[in-house]
Design a protein around this motif. Sequence first.
Motif, PDB file in Angstrom:
ATOM      1  N   LEU A  30       9.876   4.939   5.405  1.00 29.89           N
ATOM      2  CA  LEU A  30       8.198   5.439   5.701  1.00 29.89           C
ATOM      3  C   LEU A  30       7.588   6.369   4.807  1.00 29.89           C
ATOM      4  O   LEU A  30       6.898   6.473   3.461  1.00 29.89           O
ATOM      5  CB  LEU A  30       7.926   5.572   7.099  1.00 29.89           C
ATOM      6  N   ILE A  31       8.854   7.006   4.529  1.00 28.89           N
ATOM      7  CA  ILE A  31       8.946   8.997   3.985  1.00 28.89           C
ATOM      8  C   ILE A  31       8.360   8.105   2.330  1.00 28.89           C
ATOM      9  O   ILE A  31       7.893   8.856   1.672  1.00 28.89           O
ATOM     10  CB  ILE A  31       9.969   9.786   4.555  1.00 28.89           C
ATOM     11  N   SER A  32       9.423   7.420   2.257  1.00 31.18           N
ATOM     12  CA  SER A  32       9.889   6.714   0.758  1.00 31.18           C
ATOM     13  C   SER A  32       7.510   6.097   0.115  1.00 31.18           C
ATOM     14  O   SER A  32       7.942   6.060  -0.868  1.00 31.18           O
ATOM     15  CB  SER A  32      10.717   6.164   0.284  1.00 31.18           C
ATOM     16  N   GLN A  33       7.174   5.832   0.986  1.00 32.20           N
ATOM     17  CA  GLN A  33       6.176   4.822   0.830  1.00 32.20           C
ATOM     18  C   GLN A  33       5.102   5.603   1.287  1.00 32.20           C
ATOM     19  O   GLN A  33       4.464   5.363  -0.177  1.00 32.20           O
ATOM     20  CB  GLN A  33       6.008   3.782   1.522  1.00 32.20           C
ATOM     21  N   ILE A  34       5.160   7.033   1.603  1.00 28.07           N
ATOM     22  CA  ILE A  34       3.833   7.494   1.251  1.00 28.07           C
ATOM     23  C   ILE A  34       3.708   7.846  -0.823  1.00 28.07           C
ATOM     24  O   ILE A  34       3.155   8.345  -0.520  1.00 28.07           O
ATOM     25  CB  ILE A  34       4.315   9.458   1.310  1.00 28.07           C
ATOM     26  N   GLU A  35       5.291   8.400  -0.516  1.00 28.66           N
ATOM     27  CA  GLU A  35       5.526   9.259  -1.700  1.00 28.66           C
ATOM     28  C   GLU A  35       5.002   7.853  -3.101  1.00 28.66           C
ATOM     29  O   GLU A  35       4.009   7.853  -3.579  1.00 28.66           O
ATOM     30  CB  GLU A  35       7.035   9.295  -2.741  1.00 28.66           C
ATOM     31  N   ILE A  36       4.873   6.351  -2.616  1.00 26.01           N
ATOM     32  CA  ILE A  36       4.645   5.371  -3.867  1.00 26.01           C
ATOM     33  C   ILE A  36       2.325   5.060  -3.343  1.00 26.01           C
ATOM     34  O   ILE A  36       2.572   5.307  -4.881  1.00 26.01           O
ATOM     35  CB  ILE A  36       4.973   4.073  -2.825  1.00 26.01           C
ATOM     36  N   TYR A  37       2.203   5.610  -2.848  1.00 29.75           N
ATOM     37  CA  TYR A  37       0.405   5.316  -2.619  1.00 29.75           C
ATOM     38  C   TYR A  37      -0.108   6.277  -2.605  1.00 29.75           C
ATOM     39  O   TYR A  37      -1.258   6.533  -1.891  1.00 29.75           O
ATOM     40  CB  TYR A  37       0.544   4.397  -0.801  1.00 29.75           C
ATOM     41  N   LYS A  38       0.598   7.558  -3.130  1.00 32.24           N
ATOM     42  CA  LYS A  38      -0.355   8.962  -2.637  1.00 32.24           C
ATOM     43  C   LYS A  38      -2.226   7.746  -3.668  1.00 32.24           C
ATOM     44  O   LYS A  38      -2.625   9.478  -3.974  1.00 32.24           O
ATOM     45  CB  LYS A  38       0.725   9.619  -2.948  1.00 32.24           C
ATOM     46  N   THR A  39      -1.445   7.454  -4.722  1.00 32.78           N
ATOM     47  CA  THR A  39      -2.695   7.371  -5.685  1.00 32.78           C
ATOM     48  C   THR A  39      -3.170   5.972  -5.289  1.00 32.78           C
ATOM     49  O   THR A  39      -3.793   5.682  -6.551  1.00 32.78           O
ATOM     50  CB  THR A  39      -1.935   7.394  -7.186  1.00 32.78           C
ATOM     51  N   HIS A  40      -2.462   5.178  -4.506  1.00 34.69           N
ATOM     52  CA  HIS A  40      -3.813   4.436  -4.295  1.00 34.69           C
ATOM     53  C   HIS A  40      -4.904   4.058  -4.024  1.00 34.69           C
ATOM     54  O   HIS A  40      -5.478   5.319  -3.603  1.00 34.69           O
ATOM     55  CB  HIS A  40      -2.508   3.421  -2.856  1.00 34.69           C
ATOM     56  N   GLU A  41      -5.738   3.129  -4.380  1.00 28.43           N
ATOM     57  CA  GLU A  41      -6.990   3.493  -3.748  1.00 28.43           C
ATOM     58  C   GLU A  41      -7.587   3.934  -2.141  1.00 28.43           C
ATOM     59  O   GLU A  41      -8.374   4.520  -1.974  1.00 28.43           O
ATOM     60  CB  GLU A  41      -7.534   2.322  -4.327  1.00 28.43           C
ATOM     61  N   TYR A  42      -6.738   3.668  -1.261  1.00 27.27           N
ATOM     62  CA  TYR A  42      -6.576   3.748  -0.182  1.00 27.27           C
ATOM     63  C   TYR A  42      -5.670   5.024   0.198  1.00 27.27           C
ATOM     64  O   TYR A  42      -5.000   4.936   1.924  1.00 27.27           O
ATOM     65  CB  TYR A  42      -6.078   2.250   0.565  1.00 27.27           C
ATOM     66  N   SER A  43      -5.070   5.667  -0.852  1.00 20.79           N
ATOM     67  CA  SER A  43      -4.018   6.051  -0.253  1.00 20.79           C
ATOM     68  C   SER A  43      -3.932   6.865   1.208  1.00 20.79           C
ATOM     69  O   SER A  43      -3.307   7.476   1.777  1.00 20.79           O
ATOM     70  CB  SER A  43      -3.750   8.126  -1.439  1.00 20.79           C
ATOM     71  N   THR A  44      -5.706   7.357   1.486  1.00 24.20           N
ATOM     72  CA  THR A  44      -6.326   8.645   2.434  1.00 24.20           C
ATOM     73  C   THR A  44      -5.152   7.046   3.759  1.00 24.20           C
ATOM     74  O   THR A  44      -4.647   7.825   4.762  1.00 24.20           O
ATOM     75  CB  THR A  44      -7.209   8.762   2.562  1.00 24.20           C
ATOM     76  N   GLU A  45      -6.038   6.177   3.723  1.00 21.24           N
ATOM     77  CA  GLU A  45      -5.883   5.625   4.800  1.00 21.24           C
ATOM     78  C   GLU A  45      -4.889   5.092   5.018  1.00 21.24           C
ATOM     79  O   GLU A  45      -3.714   4.374   5.993  1.00 21.24           O
ATOM     80  CB  GLU A  45      -7.089   4.288   4.847  1.00 21.24           C
TER      81      GLU A  45
END
Length: 345
Positions: free
Chosen positions: A24-39
């Motif tokens: 899960l911690i690794s996924q934070i890095e992956i999705y930090k620039t995603h359109e829904y990154s905050t959510e």
Amino acid sequence: MYHKVIEDIKRNLGENKDLNRKYLISQIEIYKTHEYSTEIIKEISRMIWECLTPEEQKEFARIVNEENPIKETLIEAEFYIQNNDYETALEKLDSFFKTHPKLYENDKINEYHSFSNPLEELIFNEFVGCEKKLRFIPEDQPLDDLYYAYGFLLRDASRLDEAESALKKALQINPVSTKIILELCDIYKMRTPTFNKFYFYTMDALKYAYSGYELARIYRNLGFYYYEENNIELTIACYMHSLKFENDPFVVQRIEQLENNYNIILTEEECQELMQDKHIKLGAHPFIIKNLEKLAIEYEQDKLLNQALFFYRLLYSVKKEDKTFNKIKQLDFQTRRNKRKNLII
């Protein structure tokens, strides 16, 4: 898009909580620039929490409780306010909100709310409701109270635009707080361009009000509004109706002045007719009275007498019935007796 991402992440979780946490911690890095990154990151954080052991959760809660800037700042500000040192209190809150500009901000998926008691949550669900997923701000994070205090201090300092902004943030957290709404009304009352807002927010407060004090203040607001609108009869009617909930000598004097100056004497029935013609509710909403009664009875049945007293007293303040008054006396005597027993033990 958001839901698909979360579903994909959840599909990759297994039974091993340590491995899940690392994943899960690794996924934070992956999705930090995603359109829904905050959510997405918020939801991942919740999943990480579920991966913690009860001991780790308890330790984390302890650390958060010990390092609680919202609560600490509120306590400090309230101390200065109670000692009439508004300037220092405002400096403290100015500094806090510059350092913490975004706390529990709504996002595309979630909205964050906090309520003072169970009745407010019921009122919210009945009259407002959620457009997104409801997330509760923890009880030990009194952010709405902090914004309210900030708005109050800003208004006192005549920083009215900033005061309005702070109070609207408080109202976003608790949309049915009459305390917050009425503080906003005081701002709109002071400025001609926003005088209509003064009326509409006062009517909102009337819809959500659940105490006699609030109702009295609301009807006084309406009396002021209709005086400015040169409707003297309705002014007197609203002021007179406010006295049903709070006996204010100033209001009594004001009514006498208006009656003498304009040679207008109204009966109670005439006052009610005038108000009903303007669609002004006479007292608390039936939904609120019903749920005040329900909560009071439920807490009493559960032997939670202090909570029961809280709601019985509110009920009596909006609907002055002898049976409620007698119930308050009975429970008050019972709680005092229980307290004495505990002291003896």
